[in-house]
Design a protein around this motif. Structure first.
Motif, short mmCIF file in Angstrom:
data_model
loop_
_atom_site.label_atom_id
_atom_site.label_comp_id
_atom_site.label_asym_id
_atom_site.label_seq_id
_atom_site.Cartn_x
_atom_site.Cartn_y
_atom_site.Cartn_z
N HIS A 4 -7.96 -0.64 10.63
CA HIS A 4 -7.93 -2.08 10.35
C HIS A 4 -9.20 -2.68 10.69
CE1 HIS A 4 -5.97 -2.71 14.03
NE2 HIS A 4 -6.52 -3.94 14.30
N THR A 5 -9.70 -2.55 11.86
CA THR A 5 -10.87 -3.16 12.14
C THR A 5 -11.93 -2.78 11.65
OG1 THR A 5 -9.91 -3.02 14.37
CG2 THR A 5 -12.18 -3.58 14.32
N HIS A 6 -11.97 -1.42 11.24
CA HIS A 6 -13.25 -1.09 10.32
C HIS A 6 -13.21 -1.74 8.92
CE1 HIS A 6 -15.03 1.90 12.72
NE2 HIS A 6 -14.13 2.68 12.99
N ALA A 7 -11.97 -1.75 8.29
CA ALA A 7 -11.76 -2.47 7.08
C ALA A 7 -12.13 -3.88 6.89
CB ALA A 7 -10.17 -2.44 6.56
N VAL A 126 -10.48 1.96 -7.67
CA VAL A 126 -9.11 1.93 -7.40
C VAL A 126 -8.78 2.44 -6.20
CG1 VAL A 126 -6.62 2.97 -8.12
CG2 VAL A 126 -8.56 1.88 -10.09
N LEU A 127 -9.35 3.65 -5.82
CA LEU A 127 -9.05 4.30 -4.40
C LEU A 127 -9.47 3.55 -3.19
CD1 LEU A 127 -9.80 8.11 -5.30
CD2 LEU A 127 -7.48 6.91 -5.14
N LEU A 128 -10.79 2.92 -3.37
CA LEU A 128 -11.26 2.11 -2.44
C LEU A 128 -10.33 1.03 -2.31
CD1 LEU A 128 -15.04 2.73 -2.57
CD2 LEU A 128 -13.46 3.57 -0.99
N ILE A 129 -9.87 0.17 -3.25
CA ILE A 129 -8.97 -1.22 -3.12
C ILE A 129 -7.80 -0.50 -2.50
CG2 ILE A 129 -7.58 -2.81 -4.39
CD1 ILE A 129 -9.96 -2.60 -6.56
N GLY A 130 -7.16 0.36 -2.99
CA GLY A 130 -6.00 0.67 -2.37
C GLY A 130 -6.19 1.15 -0.75
N LEU A 131 -7.24 1.88 -0.34
CA LEU A 131 -7.37 2.31 0.77
C LEU A 131 -7.64 1.06 1.67
CD1 LEU A 131 -7.78 4.32 2.91
CD2 LEU A 131 -10.08 4.45 2.26
N ALA A 132 -8.26 -0.13 1.30
CA ALA A 132 -8.63 -1.27 1.91
C ALA A 132 -7.13 -2.20 2.25
CB ALA A 132 -9.39 -2.34 1.03
N LEU A 133 -6.36 -2.29 1.14
CA LEU A 133 -4.97 -2.76 1.29
C LEU A 133 -4.19 -2.02 2.41
CD1 LEU A 133 -4.16 -3.71 -2.42
CD2 LEU A 133 -5.09 -5.17 -0.65
N ARG A 134 -4.39 -0.66 2.40
CA ARG A 134 -3.43 0.04 3.30
C ARG A 134 -4.06 -0.14 4.79
NH1 ARG A 134 -0.82 5.17 4.35
NH2 ARG A 134 -0.32 5.14 6.49
N ALA A 135 -5.52 -0.14 4.92
CA ALA A 135 -5.99 -0.17 6.04
C ALA A 135 -5.71 -1.68 6.94
CB ALA A 135 -7.32 -0.18 6.16
N ILE A 136 -5.51 -2.84 6.02
CA ILE A 136 -5.32 -4.02 6.59
C ILE A 136 -3.72 -4.37 6.69
CG2 ILE A 136 -7.55 -5.19 5.95
CD1 ILE A 136 -5.99 -6.34 3.56
#
Length: 241
Positions: A4-7, A126-136
């Protein structure tokens, strides 16, 4: 640093640097890019938001070399197997993926997708948006299935909104490269450092053992909240003026 810090650092970096990046010349100066992307001289509010999410997701990509990291767990067995392969190819955690070479390669790859492969570009976004939401941490605490459904729904909804607002993706390569680079910079501030100039083995890190301890109190209680406040401030600054 934790996922989450990286995101958060990825989103903050994009919001802080987007106006300056918006005037950079593109490697492929087609008329479509000139009209809709970086060469226009300014990013639309929707592109600023999309870029923040994409950059946040891209800031997770270097940790594909770690099968236990957030990115490896995000899309189930598919990303776990990919992470195992990347870990083997890159020499383990904080190897080749934590370097300038990786950041530049991912940036050029994303730029190529944006220019010539619209389906591949959309899949990556789409994958990067999903990954960002998961990370935060977007989701339902303690409910993996529910969290996954929320992630999928929000990701799809955001992508549709960006499409409806005519978001151009000429900036995609820059956002991906920046996200990967800010990840490397962040990990250079920890106690283990990174091989920034891979294949050279030397690891860059803060001197005198003052590096951030991953997952400890400073990162969790001070750094992450400070980044969250900074992102809210930058969002207001970029969108209100």
């Amino acid at each position: 640093m934790m996922g989450h810090t990286h995101a958060l650092t990825g989103a903050a970096a994009w919001l802080g640097l987007a106006p300056a990046l918006a005037v950079l010349p593109l490697l492929n100066e087609s008329s479509r890019f000139i009209e809709t992307g970086i060469m226009a001289g300014a990013l639309s509010p929707a592109e600023i938001l999309a870029g923040a999410l994409v950059c946040a997701g891209a800031a997770m990509l270097p940790d594909l070399d770690h099968p236990s990291a957030t990115i490896a767990q995000t899309f189930g067995p598919m990303t776990w197997l990919l992470s195992k392969a990347v870990s083997w190819l890159s020499g383990g955690h904080r190897g080749a993926t934590h370097s300038l070479v990786f950041a530049v390669a991912m940036g050029f790859g994303a730029h190529w997708l944006a220019g010539s492969q619209p389906i591949g570009r959309d899949v990556m976004v789409v994958l990067l948006i999903g990954l960002a939401l998961r990370a935060i941490g977007i989701g339902i605490p303690g409910n993996k299935l529910g969290s996954a459904m929320v992630n999928v729904g929000l990701t799809a909804g955001l992508f549709v909104v960006f499409r409806s607002l005519g978001v151009g993706y000429a900036w995609l390569g820059v956002a991906v490269a920046l996200g990967c680079l800010i990840h490397v910079v962040g990990d250079c501030m920890t106690e283990r450092g990174c091989p920034v100039l891979w294949p050279m083995a030397y690891k860059f890190m803060l001197p005198w053992k003052i590096g951030i301890k991953t997952g400890k109190k400073f990162e969790q209680k001070i750094l992450a909240p400070a980044l969250s406040v900074a992102i809210l401030g930058l969002l207001y600054w970029r969108l209100a003026y």
